[in-house]
Design an enzyme around this catalytic site. Structure first.
Site, PDB file in Angstrom:
ATOM      1  CB  ILE A 102      -1.088   0.146   1.118  1.00  0.00           C
ATOM      2  CG1 ILE A 102      -2.028   1.195   1.284  1.00  0.00           C
ATOM      3  CG2 ILE A 102      -0.125  -0.111   2.616  1.00  0.00           C
ATOM      4  CD1 ILE A 102      -3.050   1.061   2.303  1.00  0.00           C
ATOM      5  CB  CYS A 103       1.337   4.020   0.813  1.00  0.00           C
ATOM      6  SG  CYS A 103       1.487   5.739   1.138  1.00  0.00           S
ATOM      7  CB  ALA A 104       5.646   4.913  -0.558  1.00  0.00           C
ATOM      8  CB  SER A 149      -4.009  -0.294  -1.356  1.00  0.00           C
ATOM      9  OG  SER A 149      -5.181   0.344  -0.948  1.00  0.00           O
TER      10      SER A 149
END
Length: 186
Positions: A102-104, A149
């Protein structure tokens, strides 16, 4: 029973990591928090100190059904630099086992070549055409054994997707209901 490992490094995004742990435990999934450091003490990106369940060096991982990476900075950089973790991720990926980020953290998957020819998402600017992915702005993307995500605001959707993959939609809906989660924005 499903077994999941989530990897924590100094600087991981609190909500992205702990939401997954919380919701999976509510669903009855055995999830272990794993430090990639020599100590179980990890400091989040917002300065909260916590203790993981395990140290990476002490685990076999052969019982794992899924590996999860939270984002955050510099947590993502720390995870990506830890060669034993990237080796483990490659092994899981090549065996068709589930990996999620998720994210980075999807940028780690991109660097390992996992996203070539797949749909994927991440925090804006962490994936680009060099990843080989068809980049979307969907909150969560599941393409084969790879789940990605966007970020903290999609952490509940991410966790519920992982629960769906392991235990089915009915269990994910049960957990969503139990926390009064609604995807409707008011």
């Amino acid at each position: 029973m499903s077994k999941v490992y989530i990897f924590l490094a100094d600087g991981f995004e609190d909500i992205e990591g702990l939401t997954v742990v919380d919701l999976m435990r509510r669903a009855g999934i055995a999830i272990s928090t794993v430090s990639i450091k020599e100590t179980r003490e990890v400091v989040t990106s917002h300065g909260i100190t916590l203790y993981t369940d395990e140290l990476f060096k002490n685990i076999d991982f052969s019982d794992g059904d899924m590996l999860v990476l939270p984002g955050g900075m510099p947590g993502t950089l720390n995870l990506g630099k830890y060669e034993p973790l990237t080796t483990l991720l490659k092994d899981f990926y090549e065996k068709g086992k589930k990996v999620a980020a998720i994210c980075a953290a999807p940028s780690i998957f991109a660097g390992l070549g996992f996203l070539k020819g797949r749909r994927a998402t991440s925090y804006p600017s962490f994936l680009d055409e060099r990843s080989g992915a068809a980049i979307t702005e969907d909150p969560v993307v599941v393409d084969g054994n790879v789940t990605t995500s966007r970020g903290m605001g999609t952490a509940i959707d991410f966790a519920l997707s992982l629960i769906t993959q392991l235990l089915g939609e009915k269990k994910a809906e049960e957990i969503a209901d139990s926390i009064l989660y609604s995807r409707e924005i008011v």
